[in-house]
Every structure is written in C-alpha cells, then in structure tokens.
Motif scaffolding. Sequence first.
Motif, PDB file in Angstrom:
ATOM      1  N   GLY A   1       2.602   1.991  -8.949  1.00  0.00           N
ATOM      2  CA  GLY A   1       3.963   1.601  -8.602  1.00  0.00           C
ATOM      3  C   GLY A   1       4.847   2.719  -8.118  1.00  0.00           C
ATOM      4  N   ALA A   2       4.280   3.906  -7.905  1.00  0.00           N
ATOM      5  CA  ALA A   2       5.099   5.070  -7.554  1.00  0.00           C
ATOM      6  C   ALA A   2       5.364   5.215  -6.060  1.00  0.00           C
ATOM      7  N   ARG A   3       4.466   4.669  -5.228  1.00  0.00           N
ATOM      8  CA  ARG A   3       4.594   4.850  -3.786  1.00  0.00           C
ATOM      9  C   ARG A   3       4.547   3.523  -3.057  1.00  0.00           C
ATOM     10  N   VAL A   4       5.257   3.488  -1.940  1.00  0.00           N
ATOM     11  CA  VAL A   4       5.183   2.341  -1.045  1.00  0.00           C
ATOM     12  C   VAL A   4       4.701   2.834   0.304  1.00  0.00           C
ATOM     13  N   PHE A   5       3.722   2.161   0.855  1.00  0.00           N
ATOM     14  CA  PHE A   5       3.171   2.512   2.160  1.00  0.00           C
ATOM     15  C   PHE A   5       3.736   1.546   3.196  1.00  0.00           C
TER      16      PHE A   5
ATOM     17  N   PHE B   1       6.269   2.375  14.881  1.00  0.00           N
ATOM     18  CA  PHE B   1       7.287   3.420  14.834  1.00  0.00           C
ATOM     19  C   PHE B   1       6.596   4.781  14.865  1.00  0.00           C
ATOM     20  N   GLN B   2       7.379   5.830  15.095  1.00  0.00           N
ATOM     21  CA  GLN B   2       6.822   7.186  15.135  1.00  0.00           C
ATOM     22  C   GLN B   2       7.492   8.135  14.153  1.00  0.00           C
ATOM     23  N   GLN B   3       8.495   7.643  13.432  1.00  0.00           N
ATOM     24  CA  GLN B   3       9.175   8.468  12.447  1.00  0.00           C
ATOM     25  C   GLN B   3       9.543   7.654  11.210  1.00  0.00           C
ATOM     26  N   VAL B   4       9.495   8.310  10.053  1.00  0.00           N
ATOM     27  CA  VAL B   4      10.009   7.753   8.810  1.00  0.00           C
ATOM     28  C   VAL B   4      10.970   8.780   8.221  1.00  0.00           C
ATOM     29  N   ASN B   5      12.177   8.346   7.939  1.00  0.00           N
ATOM     30  CA  ASN B   5      13.214   9.246   7.417  1.00  0.00           C
ATOM     31  C   ASN B   5      13.407  10.470   8.310  1.00  0.00           C
ATOM     32  N   GLY B   6      13.294  10.251   9.619  1.00  0.00           N
ATOM     33  CA  GLY B   6      13.546  11.316  10.576  1.00  0.00           C
ATOM     34  C   GLY B   6      12.414  12.298  10.774  1.00  0.00           C
ATOM     35  N   ARG B   7      11.280  12.066  10.119  1.00  0.00           N
ATOM     36  CA  ARG B   7      10.131  12.963  10.247  1.00  0.00           C
ATOM     37  C   ARG B   7       8.977  12.236  10.937  1.00  0.00           C
ATOM     38  N   ALA B   8       8.111  13.004  11.576  1.00  0.00           N
ATOM     39  CA  ALA B   8       6.967  12.422  12.276  1.00  0.00           C
ATOM     40  C   ALA B   8       6.107  11.612  11.310  1.00  0.00           C
ATOM     41  N   ALA B   9       5.780  10.402  11.713  1.00  0.00           N
ATOM     42  CA  ALA B   9       4.920   9.517  10.927  1.00  0.00           C
ATOM     43  C   ALA B   9       4.435   8.440  11.883  1.00  0.00           C
ATOM     44  N   GLN B  10       3.329   8.695  12.557  1.00  0.00           N
ATOM     45  CA  GLN B  10       2.862   7.801  13.613  1.00  0.00           C
ATOM     46  C   GLN B  10       2.316   6.497  13.059  1.00  0.00           C
ATOM     47  N   GLY B  11       3.148   5.467  13.073  1.00  0.00           N
ATOM     48  CA  GLY B  11       2.701   4.131  12.723  1.00  0.00           C
ATOM     49  C   GLY B  11       2.504   3.834  11.262  1.00  0.00           C
ATOM     50  N   VAL B  12       2.573   4.847  10.405  1.00  0.00           N
ATOM     51  CA  VAL B  12       2.381   4.627   8.970  1.00  0.00           C
ATOM     52  C   VAL B  12       3.011   5.788   8.201  1.00  0.00           C
ATOM     53  N   GLY B  13       3.588   5.480   7.043  1.00  0.00           N
ATOM     54  CA  GLY B  13       4.179   6.517   6.212  1.00  0.00           C
ATOM     55  C   GLY B  13       4.150   6.125   4.753  1.00  0.00           C
ATOM     56  N   ALA B  14       4.401   7.098   3.875  1.00  0.00           N
ATOM     57  CA  ALA B  14       4.443   6.855   2.435  1.00  0.00           C
ATOM     58  C   ALA B  14       5.782   7.340   1.898  1.00  0.00           C
ATOM     59  N   VAL B  15       6.427   6.492   1.084  1.00  0.00           N
ATOM     60  CA  VAL B  15       7.732   6.847   0.532  1.00  0.00           C
ATOM     61  C   VAL B  15       7.749   6.574  -0.961  1.00  0.00           C
ATOM     62  N   ASP B  16       8.681   7.215  -1.638  1.00  0.00           N
ATOM     63  CA  ASP B  16       8.871   7.008  -3.068  1.00  0.00           C
ATOM     64  C   ASP B  16       9.328   5.561  -3.304  1.00  0.00           C
ATOM     65  N   ALA B  17       8.720   4.890  -4.264  1.00  0.00           N
ATOM     66  CA  ALA B  17       9.011   3.479  -4.510  1.00  0.00           C
ATOM     67  C   ALA B  17      10.394   3.245  -5.080  1.00  0.00           C
TER      68      ALA B  17
END
Length: 445
Positions: A251-255, A260-276
């Motif tokens: 339960g700690a991360r959400v994928f 898209f090419q960015q998550v939270n303003g940083r490079a993330a080509q089509g997929v990223g991981a963020v704090d849940a």
Amino acid sequence: MELTRTRTGARTGTGARARWRGRAGAASSVVATVLALLLGQVVAAPGASAATVVSDVPVPMSQTNGPVWAVEMAAGRIYAGGAFTSTRPSGAAAGTSESGQGRLVAFDAATGALVPSFAPRLTNEWDGSPGTVHAMVLSPDKKVLYVGGDFNSVDGQTAEHLAMFDTATGRFLGQVGWNGVNGTVRSLAISPDGRTLYVGGAFSVASWTSRDRLAAFDLTTREVTPWRPVISAPVAGEALRTTALAVSADGARVFVGGPFQQVNGRAAQGVGAVDARTGATVANFRTDYLLAPYNWATALHVVGDTLYLAGRDDRSGSASRKEGVQAIATATGAVRWYSRCYGDTFDVLPLGSEIYVASHAHDCSAAGGFGETNPRRYVAMHVLDRSTGRVKSGFQVMTSGVSTQPDTLLLSRTLATDGRQIVMGGGFTSVQGRPQANLVRLPGR
C-alpha cells in the motif's frame, strides 16, 4: 476444476493436473513440435510447456452488440462494462434474442447467461446519451464493485463518473465521494486495505476539489485525500490522460500509466511511481522502462512484489519500441524480465505460474513465441511463463472482425478471472473461427 492459492499468493492446479503433466507432458510436447514443423509454424523455446492452466477452447458465453472495455468476476457473476447497448445469448446471431440491457451488465459465471435482474441504467444527463463504462475494480473482499466511465447518473440518481455496486445483489450503493469527478474515468485501483480508491482519467475536479487527471478518495469519509500527483507532456497524437493504475501490495506506492512524458515535472515516459499518501515521486523507480517519445503504459497489475507493465508505442513499424510485458520489482524498480512482443498490449492477468496477455501481438519471436507472418497475423491472447517471461506454446486465442465496422477490430482489451476460468472482453465478431461477439469465456483445464 478450481485453482488454489499457494503461500505466496500464486495459484496452482489440482494434484490431478500435476500428475497428468508428469505422464503426458513429454509426449504432447513431441507431438506439438512435429505438427508445428509440418505446418511451418514457429516453435516456442525449449522448456516452454504446452500445458496451460486455462484452455483456449471457449465455452458458452453471452455476447454484446458493442465493445467491452472492462470485466470483473465476483460472487458467482461476470460483470462487463463498455459501449454496448444490448446483449444476446451464446450462439445467437446479431439482432436476434436481444436483451436491451447495455453499458453495465452481469452474467452467471457458471453458464455465461445474462442476469436479467441486474439492469442499471447509466446515462449522461448533460445530453441524455447512454453512459459508457471504461474501468472497474473490486474491493479486496470482492463485495463491492467500483465502476468508472463517461456517465453522471445511475437509475436517475447522481453518480458523477463513478459508481458503487454490491456484487452479491447488484444493488447500486451510490456514487464515490461527495460528488465524484467532472470528467471521464479511464482507470481505477484500490488500496490493499480497501480504504482508498485511486482514480485516473481526463478530469480536473474531484468532489469540488481541483485534481488534474488523478485523484484519491477516502472510502470511509468520502473525502478527497491530499494525494495529487501531476502528469504532463502528452505523447504526440494522444490526449493527456491516465489509462492505468496499480497499488503495491504494502500500500505504499501507486503506479501510474498513460500517454504522458512527465510525472510531477520529472521525466517519466508513460509510467511512474508515486507515494500512495503524498503523491510525491518515488526516487528509485526508473524513467526508462519505456522509450521516449511515443511509448506508454496501457495496463499495470501488481501481484506480490512484482509490477507487470504492459506497453504500446505509437510509432508504426519502428524496432526501437517497448511493447509486450515487463516484470518489475515494486520495491526496487529492478526489471526482472522483459517479454518483447511487437503489437500493443492492453491487459495482463497473472494466474498461477502464468501471465495471460490481451493484445494484438504479431511478433513474439524475441520472447520465444510466434513470429511475424505475411500477411500479418494478430494474436488476441497469449500466455507467458511467469518466472521468465517466455511465451508458452499450446495456447493462442484468435479473433476477427469486419473492416467496415472498426469497433469489431479492437481484439482483446480486458481480462478477469475467478480462479476457475478467464473472461476476455474487447471488440470482435468471432473467436477461434466461430461467431462470438465481444466477450468470450475460457475454462480451466
């Protein structure tokens, strides 16, 4: 035949099937290889077993008159949602024995027959058009079905693009949050404890709170949580949206996946991981699982400590693209294997020691499977070995459609299982050479 869980959460077949493999596995492998050579087919890599958990020979299943975008199985039912307006029995020709039930329906999981008592009416009150279902997810205990899409009313009651149903009775339980979201929902995921629903799509407001294409709802308080990651820089030719979500087992991360090419303003080509909880970018999740600038994730699925990532690339014919499926460690971000298949992948379903893949794959030779053909041959569903990512022989699901009806050429889009069988939804008019529209049921061996 029922599949049972092991201690690690995987499922295995019964002892009878294991004994059958021991007696007949070698002989069937030799026969399959000889037949493949005689027919000029590509033979799977040595060691790839032809005995899959699920058969590729369909059993009776009701049909729909339009595409199916989402399926789930719970409480002895198959729930299906999409852009269809009616269903008909297995074997019935289009336009005959039509039920008139559409958009969101239920079928008996044992027979594939329609459940007439579940007939919610999803509409878009802005223009009076029928609603469309794009995403569904079950609560961890499988008692509640969450539905998202392009609708704002269920049976005349407000449900802004999100709705809840009791899986046992089909009763409408209301909308999610105090006022849902203000635009189309394309993806849903739920936390392992069942308390938080993560929502993705093409909206800008969640329960009167600014949220851009991603939001999370506390299912106890109905409030929007502080979670608010931001996706940006759309893939060329695609609308910016979230198409896939998954939550780590702890339960700690959400994928998050989409064009898209960015998550939270940083490079993330089509997929990223963020704090849940906070939505902040997770530091050790890589940015190069997919290739810039056209690659993006179409499906994400977590089982145990592994994220299964399905991709597509909008560059036609380019060899420098990552489609197929990747297995990634959820804690470290390390890639465990990559099953390279050319052709967009739309869903993945881990089951026991296998991964079932919904796609329009046409070349899996790099993963030990079928190769390119002329004319090109699209495979709607194939199977991977879960430990290696290699294509397993002895299982292929083929569909077909009509060139003048684009919605019948969507192949497979969504998969679900109850542990005894798999249901595949999409857009097609036949399966394995026999008439069957948009839904098919495949039994366990």
